[in-house]
Design a protein around this motif. Structure first.
Motif, PDB file in Angstrom:
ATOM      1  N   VAL A  62      17.502   7.217   8.326  1.00  0.00           N
ATOM      2  CA  VAL A  62      16.917   5.880   8.276  1.00  0.00           C
ATOM      3  C   VAL A  62      15.404   6.069   8.292  1.00  0.00           C
ATOM      4  N   LEU A  92      11.598   4.425   8.307  1.00  0.00           N
ATOM      5  CA  LEU A  92      11.031   3.212   8.896  1.00  0.00           C
ATOM      6  C   LEU A  92       9.531   3.111   8.635  1.00  0.00           C
ATOM      7  N   TYR A 122       8.435   1.174  16.462  1.00  0.00           N
ATOM      8  CA  TYR A 122       9.847   1.578  16.441  1.00  0.00           C
ATOM      9  C   TYR A 122      10.235   2.449  17.634  1.00  0.00           C
ATOM     10  N   TYR A 159      13.573   1.410  19.117  1.00  0.00           N
ATOM     11  CA  TYR A 159      14.679   1.366  18.163  1.00  0.00           C
ATOM     12  C   TYR A 159      15.181   2.772  17.837  1.00  0.00           C
ATOM     13  N   TYR A 182      14.278   0.588   6.588  1.00  0.00           N
ATOM     14  CA  TYR A 182      14.041  -0.550   7.468  1.00  0.00           C
ATOM     15  C   TYR A 182      12.725  -1.173   6.999  1.00  0.00           C
ATOM     16  N   HIS A 229       9.852  -4.077   7.174  1.00  0.00           N
ATOM     17  CA  HIS A 229       9.231  -5.092   8.033  1.00  0.00           C
ATOM     18  C   HIS A 229       7.770  -5.252   7.632  1.00  0.00           C
ATOM     19  N   ILE A 258      17.630  -2.602   5.663  1.00  0.00           N
ATOM     20  CA  ILE A 258      17.604  -3.508   6.805  1.00  0.00           C
ATOM     21  C   ILE A 258      16.292  -4.268   6.710  1.00  0.00           C
ATOM     22  N   GLN A 279      13.628  -7.132   8.094  1.00  0.00           N
ATOM     23  CA  GLN A 279      13.231  -7.862   9.295  1.00  0.00           C
ATOM     24  C   GLN A 279      11.827  -8.427   9.097  1.00  0.00           C
ATOM     25  N   SER A 339      22.525  -3.358  13.630  1.00  0.00           N
ATOM     26  CA  SER A 339      22.204  -2.181  12.817  1.00  0.00           C
ATOM     27  C   SER A 339      23.297  -1.130  12.905  1.00  0.00           C
TER      28      SER A 339
END
Length: 289
Positions: free
Chosen positions: A31, A33, A44, A47, A100, A102, A124, A126, A280
């Motif tokens: 993943v 980010l 993060y 997370y 991810y 954002h 994902i 957000q 998630s």
């Protein structure tokens, strides 16, 4: 149960020292980010370990942000950062990953996805914006500047790149009972890393670059329609930039996406971490196991 550790690493990428946080087994599904403004991979920090028993999570600091270097000759634009992210994934040998997305990371990550769509296992989302007609009211100040980019208006933008401006970004429009969950570490630690003249100029340049970025919105949308990556949308609608309508707009091009509206705002990982982690884990367990 003990949480897996986060490793704090650096690598030399084209002569630039790049800092990144990593958690999880080296052979686990990845993943990636990318972070938003005005933060860094620090956003993060909670997370990463919460998913690191089953996934390998990697969050870099962009050049000019966080603990990465600030090279003189670097393209500090959305496209420049997408190129950086592409080279970063190549340096780490990442050939398949969930993204991810954002804040600024939504545009930078989608530019990466457009460059190599076969590498994207899932998204994902957000609080990231790619639909101009549903931008929130806080965009009005930026739109006014784009329409009349005077020196005085630019100085007003630069004034937002300050500790108080960062505090306003992180607290946003969230209800008071949620604002108390948002640690002042976010702006107290972010601001000292951004207050050099060079880094402040980079931040203002990205605000200006958002106008050019609007022209990319149809390209982002076309990528979604063509490739239909499995997508989870977790959204804090108490957001003056990206309200509930911004979340629902993604369903225009991703009608099969899973949408979850949370009681939170732009920095929902601070206020709704447990919910986002649970969603998630369920989602990635099905589409990126």
């Amino acid at each position: 149960m003990a949480l897996p550790p986060i490793h704090h690493r650096t690598l030399d990428l084209d002569g630039v020292e790049v800092f990144y946080r990593e958690a999880g087994p080296a052979d686990a599904p990845v993943v990636l980010l990318p972070h938003g403004y005005p933060s860094s991979s620090f956003q993060y920090r909670n997370y990463l370990p919460a998913l690191a028993d089953r996934w390998r999570l990697i969050a870099p600091d962009y050049p000019g942000f966080g603990y990465s270097g600030t090279p003189e000759h670097f393209d500090y634009s959305f496209d420049g950062y997408a190129g950086f992210l592409e080279r970063f994934t190549q340096a780490l040998g990442l050939t398949r990953y969930a993204l991810y997305l954002h804040d600024y990371g939504s545009q930078i990550g989608l530019r990466l996805a457009i460059r190599a769509p076969e590498r994207v296992a899932a998204l994902i989302l957000q609080n990231g914006d790619i639909y101009e007609d549903v931008l929130g009211p806080k965009y009005q100040a930026l739109k006014a500047y784009w329409a009349n980019p005077s020196a005085a208006a630019r100085e007003k933008l630069a004034g937002a790149v300050s500790e108080e401006g960062f505090r306003d970004e992180f607290l946003g429009e969230v209800a008071p009972h949620l604002a108390s969950r948002i640690s002042p570490d976010l702006w107290k630690l972010s601001w000292p890393l951004m207050r050099t003249p060079k880094r402040r100029e980079i931040a203002v340049g990205l605000m200006e670059g958002l106008k050019e970025n609007l022209g990319w919105f149809p390209r982002y949308q076309a990528y979604l329609r063509e490739h239909r990556p499995p997508t989870l949308i977790v959204w804090g609608p108490q957001d003056g930039y990206m309200p509930e309508a911004s979340a629902r707009a993604w369903l225009r091009d991703l009608p099969d996406a899973e949408l979850h509206l949370l009681e939170g705002g732009h920095w929902a990982l601070e206020t709704n971490l447990e919910e986002i982690v649970a969603l998630s884990r369920d989602f990635l367990g099905r589409v990126h196991p």
